[in-house]
Design a protein around this motif. Sequence first.
Motif, PDB file in Angstrom:
ATOM      1  N   GLY A  16       0.812  -1.220   0.000  1.00  0.00           N
ATOM      2  CA  GLY A  16       0.000   0.000   0.000  1.00  0.00           C
ATOM      3  C   GLY A  16       0.836   1.257   0.000  1.00  0.00           C
ATOM      4  N   ASN A  91       1.502  -2.383   5.573  1.00  0.00           N
ATOM      5  CA  ASN A  91       0.847  -1.077   5.718  1.00  0.00           C
ATOM      6  C   ASN A  91      -0.541  -1.022   5.092  1.00  0.00           C
ATOM      7  OD1 ASN A  91       0.813   2.071   5.824  1.00  0.00           O
ATOM      8  ND2 ASN A  91       0.555   1.542   3.650  1.00  0.00           N
ATOM      9  N   ILE A  94      -7.707  -0.690   5.006  1.00  0.00           N
ATOM     10  CA  ILE A  94      -8.923   0.052   4.663  1.00  0.00           C
ATOM     11  C   ILE A  94      -9.750   0.274   5.920  1.00  0.00           C
ATOM     12  CG2 ILE A  94      -9.052  -0.748   2.277  1.00  0.00           C
ATOM     13  CD1 ILE A  94     -11.218  -2.770   3.210  1.00  0.00           C
ATOM     14  N   THR A 114      -8.402  -7.628   4.606  1.00  0.00           N
ATOM     15  CA  THR A 114      -7.258  -6.820   4.152  1.00  0.00           C
ATOM     16  C   THR A 114      -6.317  -6.489   5.313  1.00  0.00           C
ATOM     17  OG1 THR A 114      -8.620  -5.830   2.428  1.00  0.00           O
ATOM     18  CG2 THR A 114      -6.603  -4.654   3.005  1.00  0.00           C
ATOM     19  N   ILE A 141       1.498  -1.965  10.623  1.00  0.00           N
ATOM     20  CA  ILE A 141       0.913  -0.661  10.918  1.00  0.00           C
ATOM     21  C   ILE A 141      -0.369  -0.878  11.712  1.00  0.00           C
ATOM     22  CG2 ILE A 141       0.085   1.533  10.009  1.00  0.00           C
ATOM     23  CD1 ILE A 141       3.170   0.948   9.705  1.00  0.00           C
ATOM     24  N   SER A 143      -2.709   1.165  15.005  1.00  0.00           N
ATOM     25  CA  SER A 143      -3.581   2.349  15.032  1.00  0.00           C
ATOM     26  C   SER A 143      -3.825   2.746  16.484  1.00  0.00           C
ATOM     27  CB  SER A 143      -4.908   1.983  14.363  1.00  0.00           C
ATOM     28  OG  SER A 143      -5.916   2.922  14.651  1.00  0.00           O
ATOM     29  N   LYS A 160      -7.414  -3.731  13.918  1.00  0.00           N
ATOM     30  CA  LYS A 160      -6.187  -3.113  14.437  1.00  0.00           C
ATOM     31  C   LYS A 160      -5.860  -3.606  15.844  1.00  0.00           C
ATOM     32  CE  LYS A 160      -5.122  -0.708  10.786  1.00  0.00           C
ATOM     33  NZ  LYS A 160      -3.883  -0.932  10.025  1.00  0.00           N
ATOM     34  N   PRO A 186       0.143   4.737  14.307  1.00  0.00           N
ATOM     35  CA  PRO A 186       0.050   6.168  13.986  1.00  0.00           C
ATOM     36  C   PRO A 186      -1.142   6.784  14.699  1.00  0.00           C
ATOM     37  CG  PRO A 186       0.133   4.791  11.984  1.00  0.00           C
ATOM     38  CD  PRO A 186      -0.158   3.892  13.145  1.00  0.00           C
ATOM     39  N   GLY A 187      -0.978   8.051  15.070  1.00  0.00           N
ATOM     40  CA  GLY A 187      -2.119   8.805  15.575  1.00  0.00           C
ATOM     41  C   GLY A 187      -2.982   9.251  14.407  1.00  0.00           C
ATOM     42  N   TYR A 188      -3.521  10.456  14.495  1.00  0.00           N
ATOM     43  CA  TYR A 188      -4.393  10.964  13.437  1.00  0.00           C
ATOM     44  C   TYR A 188      -3.524  11.628  12.368  1.00  0.00           C
ATOM     45  CZ  TYR A 188      -8.476   9.653  16.046  1.00  0.00           C
ATOM     46  OH  TYR A 188      -9.442   8.905  16.667  1.00  0.00           O
ATOM     47  N   ASN A 193      -7.287   7.917   4.126  1.00  0.00           N
ATOM     48  CA  ASN A 193      -7.951   7.087   5.138  1.00  0.00           C
ATOM     49  C   ASN A 193      -8.761   7.937   6.121  1.00  0.00           C
ATOM     50  OD1 ASN A 193      -7.708   6.027   8.052  1.00  0.00           O
ATOM     51  ND2 ASN A 193      -7.301   4.156   6.919  1.00  0.00           N
TER      52      ASN A 193
HETATM   53  P1  NAP Z   1      -4.501   5.493   2.515  1.00  0.00           P
HETATM   54  O1  NAP Z   1      -3.909   6.761   1.999  1.00  0.00           O
HETATM   55  O2  NAP Z   1      -5.923   5.180   2.250  1.00  0.00           O
HETATM   56  O3  NAP Z   1      -3.560   4.291   2.079  1.00  0.00           O
HETATM   57  C1  NAP Z   1      -3.941   2.946   2.215  1.00  0.00           C
HETATM   58  C2  NAP Z   1      -3.066   2.122   1.321  1.00  0.00           C
HETATM   59  O4  NAP Z   1      -3.485   0.742   1.382  1.00  0.00           O
HETATM   60  C3  NAP Z   1      -3.198   2.541  -0.150  1.00  0.00           C
HETATM   61  O5  NAP Z   1      -1.959   2.371  -0.795  1.00  0.00           O
HETATM   62  C4  NAP Z   1      -4.201   1.529  -0.655  1.00  0.00           C
HETATM   63  O6  NAP Z   1      -4.188   1.341  -2.046  1.00  0.00           O
HETATM   64  C5  NAP Z   1      -3.733   0.294   0.067  1.00  0.00           C
HETATM   65  N1  NAP Z   1      -4.730  -0.754  -0.013  1.00  0.00           N
HETATM   66  C6  NAP Z   1      -5.968  -0.730   0.525  1.00  0.00           C
HETATM   67  N2  NAP Z   1      -6.629  -1.866   0.161  1.00  0.00           N
HETATM   68  C7  NAP Z   1      -5.785  -2.578  -0.621  1.00  0.00           C
HETATM   69  C8  NAP Z   1      -5.891  -3.814  -1.305  1.00  0.00           C
HETATM   70  N3  NAP Z   1      -7.009  -4.553  -1.281  1.00  0.00           N
HETATM   71  N4  NAP Z   1      -4.835  -4.248  -2.016  1.00  0.00           N
HETATM   72  C9  NAP Z   1      -3.701  -3.525  -2.072  1.00  0.00           C
HETATM   73  N5  NAP Z   1      -3.535  -2.342  -1.455  1.00  0.00           N
HETATM   74  C10 NAP Z   1      -4.572  -1.882  -0.730  1.00  0.00           C
HETATM   75  O7  NAP Z   1      -4.406   5.499   4.090  1.00  0.00           O
HETATM   76  P2  NAP Z   1      -3.197   5.637   5.125  1.00  0.00           P
HETATM   77  O8  NAP Z   1      -3.704   6.496   6.190  1.00  0.00           O
HETATM   78  O9  NAP Z   1      -1.916   5.957   4.459  1.00  0.00           O
HETATM   79  O10 NAP Z   1      -3.184   4.146   5.675  1.00  0.00           O
HETATM   80  C11 NAP Z   1      -2.048   3.312   5.711  1.00  0.00           C
HETATM   81  C12 NAP Z   1      -2.133   2.412   6.930  1.00  0.00           C
HETATM   82  O11 NAP Z   1      -2.066   3.230   8.102  1.00  0.00           O
HETATM   83  C13 NAP Z   1      -3.449   1.636   7.035  1.00  0.00           C
HETATM   84  O12 NAP Z   1      -3.188   0.343   7.540  1.00  0.00           O
HETATM   85  C14 NAP Z   1      -4.242   2.453   8.035  1.00  0.00           C
HETATM   86  O13 NAP Z   1      -5.203   1.684   8.696  1.00  0.00           O
HETATM   87  C15 NAP Z   1      -3.138   2.893   8.955  1.00  0.00           C
HETATM   88  N6  NAP Z   1      -3.440   4.030   9.825  1.00  0.00           N
HETATM   89  C16 NAP Z   1      -3.739   5.261   9.311  1.00  0.00           C
HETATM   90  C17 NAP Z   1      -3.986   6.310  10.183  1.00  0.00           C
HETATM   91  C18 NAP Z   1      -4.311   7.696   9.715  1.00  0.00           C
HETATM   92  O14 NAP Z   1      -4.626   8.561  10.551  1.00  0.00           O
HETATM   93  N7  NAP Z   1      -4.247   7.999   8.431  1.00  0.00           N
HETATM   94  C19 NAP Z   1      -3.939   6.106  11.555  1.00  0.00           C
HETATM   95  C20 NAP Z   1      -3.637   4.843  12.039  1.00  0.00           C
HETATM   96  C21 NAP Z   1      -3.375   3.814  11.164  1.00  0.00           C
HETATM   97  P3  NAP Z   1      -5.270   2.138  -2.975  1.00  0.00           P
HETATM   98  O15 NAP Z   1      -4.754   3.540  -3.094  1.00  0.00           O
HETATM   99  O16 NAP Z   1      -5.233   1.371  -4.223  1.00  0.00           O
HETATM  100  O17 NAP Z   1      -6.586   2.062  -2.255  1.00  0.00           O
END
Ligand code: NAP
Length: 251
Positions: A16, A91, A94, A114, A141, A143, A160, A186-188, A193
Amino acid sequence: MIAPFDLSGKTALVTGANTGIGQAIAVALSQAGADLAVVGRSAPTETLALIEANGRKAVNISADLSSIAPVARVVEEANSALGRIDILVNNAGIIRRNDAVDFTEEDWDAVIDTNLKTLFFLSQAVAKDMIARGSGKIINIASMLTFQGGIRVPSYTASKSGVGGLTKAMANEWAAKGINVNAIAPGYIETNNTAALQADGNRNRQIVDRIPAGRWGKAEDIGGAAVFLASSAADYVNGHILAVDGGWLAR
Ligand code: NAP
């Protein structure tokens, strides 16, 4: 330890990584010297360019990680492009939002498959080679919802929280085999996402007010923690969940 965070000569697979936190981690690992395989369903054009701009090798492996069907092929392709996988970053993830009382089985299964099932079986596949070599780093990763309940995201919280438990379970079995399994919580962070939360004026204000650092995190804020856990500086860190949250959990 002359350069404890140096990843020169190391190879990493990040799932991802076309955007958000995964992209920032891939770029940070390449800045520290690693060659990269980035795995996902969308073309990671920008990420490949950023890694190559750091003078490192970048290969794209196309795979939909909503099931474990592509896991064996992903590991084979990464091994044939890079020789081996020293560092795995799970990483890809969804989120689905709905009131718990209305939450559908489809939204439950999609998130668990996922975020949790693929994470485990990809780790298992990569760990087999790491165990044979007697070394490796796995970074999951997690949360804030590894520790808290969240609101309207029951399958995400379950996934998570599961990632936190699995990180410890895998660390317990594989630490003595030379593999460090850890997680970053990660925090917010401002990414796709959290777009819905950022756009919701009230929730946005409540969130920022509760963060001691007084701001949302940026994806780049996660990169240094990933480099640390991927490096020899973390050789005696096992089963740890490292919060990078501007102090959210301290509040
Ligand atoms: P994001 O921008 O939505 O990135 C998610 C990544 O996962 C994208 O590259 C997405 O690809 C990929 N992905 C999702 N479903 C997939 C699938 N079926 N096959 C292959 N790739 C897939 O969100 P992000 O915030 O960077 O999230 C990354 C990680 O951090 C996640 O595990 C999320 O739960 C975690 N997280 C995020 C936060 C936050 O505040 N943002 C906080 C805590 C944890 P596509 O672009 O093709 O969808």
